[in-house]
Motif scaffolding. Structure first.
Motif, PDB file in Angstrom:
ATOM      1  N   TRP A 244       0.951  -1.211   0.022  1.00  0.00           N
ATOM      2  CA  TRP A 244       0.183  -0.344   0.202  1.00  0.00           C
ATOM      3  C   TRP A 244       0.699   1.211  -0.234  1.00  0.00           C
ATOM      4  CZ3 TRP A 244       0.267   3.429   4.081  1.00  0.00           C
ATOM      5  CH2 TRP A 244       0.657   3.182   4.974  1.00  0.00           C
ATOM      6  N   LYS A 245       1.866   1.247   0.941  1.00  0.00           N
ATOM      7  CA  LYS A 245       2.470   2.577   0.559  1.00  0.00           C
ATOM      8  C   LYS A 245       3.081   2.665  -0.778  1.00  0.00           C
ATOM      9  CE  LYS A 245       4.203   2.117   5.470  1.00  0.00           C
ATOM     10  NZ  LYS A 245       5.397   1.412   6.320  1.00  0.00           N
ATOM     11  N   ASP A 246       3.745   1.866  -1.814  1.00  0.00           N
ATOM     12  CA  ASP A 246       4.333   1.689  -2.434  1.00  0.00           C
ATOM     13  C   ASP A 246       3.278   2.616  -3.627  1.00  0.00           C
ATOM     14  OD1 ASP A 246       6.945   1.119  -1.593  1.00  0.00           O
ATOM     15  OD2 ASP A 246       6.496  -0.859  -1.987  1.00  0.00           O
TER      16      ASP A 246
ATOM     17  N   LEU B  31       1.129   4.738  -4.316  1.00  0.00           N
ATOM     18  CA  LEU B  31       1.168   5.896  -4.271  1.00  0.00           C
ATOM     19  C   LEU B  31       2.307   6.649  -5.185  1.00  0.00           C
ATOM     20  CD1 LEU B  31       0.894   7.913  -0.843  1.00  0.00           C
ATOM     21  CD2 LEU B  31      -0.314   7.458  -2.390  1.00  0.00           C
ATOM     22  N   HIS B  32       3.520   5.487  -5.280  1.00  0.00           N
ATOM     23  CA  HIS B  32       4.589   6.278  -6.592  1.00  0.00           C
ATOM     24  C   HIS B  32       4.318   5.125  -7.497  1.00  0.00           C
ATOM     25  CE1 HIS B  32       6.739   7.564  -3.305  1.00  0.00           C
ATOM     26  NE2 HIS B  32       6.305   5.970  -2.789  1.00  0.00           N
TER      27      HIS B  32
ATOM     28  N   ASN C 169       2.385   5.766 -11.986  1.00  0.00           N
ATOM     29  CA  ASN C 169       1.498   6.504 -12.582  1.00  0.00           C
ATOM     30  C   ASN C 169       0.184   5.971 -12.460  1.00  0.00           C
ATOM     31  OD1 ASN C 169       2.157   5.822 -15.476  1.00  0.00           O
ATOM     32  ND2 ASN C 169       4.476   6.237 -14.457  1.00  0.00           N
TER      33      ASN C 169
END
Length: 288
Positions: free
Chosen positions: A56-58, A60-61, A63
């Motif tokens: 889940w943290k990744d 956001l990165h 596209n």
């Protein structure tokens, strides 16, 4: 960004391990109390919350373009799962397994002309040997029958969808982790499968523990450990070799049937297994 894939033996073994997990799918589908497309739907749906804590943290990165491509990969996988399951209603299991494993005929030319994967003449010798081995393995079970034509056609379409899934994941692995690919693509798969099951089978909800256990097993064994591990290896092993190793799935399924269901392995089946393994070995040794 293109990453280097050196086809190291340890990753080759991981591809084989992923096929071992994928080969459990047929057993678990057989144990499921739900219709086959509903079973495939829950297999992927239940994998989403299992994967979420790891990625889940990744998210956001990532596209928008990559999200769309991953979603499309999931649609391809849904086409594979649904057509393969439907084909069993019109043809034999052996025919469906053999034709669904024609993936290398699609992956190899695309990898050569578009991805510029260099192959030697010995690779083709290994590929031909592997395919001959699979045909020998299945020859005693294949049922050439005009009545099976529609089911055979669906099984052949399955290989096109699965090849599309593998090739899409292969390019995504240049820049995205396998866990994220499997998580995002799952939404494309469940979206497509829901439409198919709504039209063909209707909505079935698992209500008991015996209903849930095979579905959870499919989510863990087939979807995460099988497809997920294979997606990881597509960042380490060439698409051509990966697709060729996928041909060993009938071998592993035959061993499972021998161990779990006491199915006899004939001389032809054992011979086919040996030829298939030897073909993969030659192909692996000669990729440049």
């Amino acid at each position: 960004m293109n990453i280097t894939r050196n086809n190291e033996t340890k990753y080759l073994l991981l591809v084989i391990l992923s096929i071992c997990f994928l080969a459990t799918g047929g057993i678990l589908v057989k144990l499921s109390n739900l219709p086959p497309i509903n079973t495939g739907f829950y297999r992927v749906l239940f994998s989403i919350p299992i994967l979420l804590p790891f990625i889940w943290k990744d998210l956001l990165h990532i596209n928008k373009k990559d999200f769309i491509v991953m979603f499309l990969a999931g649609v391809f996988l849904a086409g594979d799962l649904s057509l393969w399951n439907i084909s069993f209603n019109f043809t034999s299991v052996a025919n469906a397994n053999l034709l669904a494993n024609f993936t290398p005929f699609i992956v190899i030319p695309i990898s050569y002309f578009i991805f510029n994967e260099k192959l030697t003449k010995y690779f083709y010798s290994g590929a031909i040997l592997t395919i001959i081995g699979v045909i020998i393995l299945m020859i005693g079970k294949i049922e050439p029958n005009i009545n099976n034509f529609f089911g055979d056609f669906l099984a052949l379409l399955t290989s096109i969808f699965y090849a599309s899934f593998l090739l899409t994941v292969y390019k995504l692995r240049d820049r995205i982790s396998s866990a994220i690919i499997m998580f995002v693509s799952a939404f494309g798969t469940v979206f497509t499968l829901f439409i198919v099951l709504y039209i063909t089978e209707g909505i079935h909800i698992p209500r008991t523990i015996p209903d849930l256990l095979p579905l959870l097993g499919l989510a863990l064994m087939s979807q995460i450990m099988g497809q997920g591990l294979l997606a990881y290896c597509l960042g380490k092993v060439n698409a051509t070799l990966s697709s060729l190793i996928c041909l060993t799935q009938p071998i592993i399924a035959s061993f499972y049937a021998y161990i779990l269901f006491d199915e006899i392995l004939s001389f032809l089946e054992i011979l086919g297994m040996i030829i298939c393994i030897f073909g993969v070995y030659i192909a692996k040794k000669t990729i440049v």
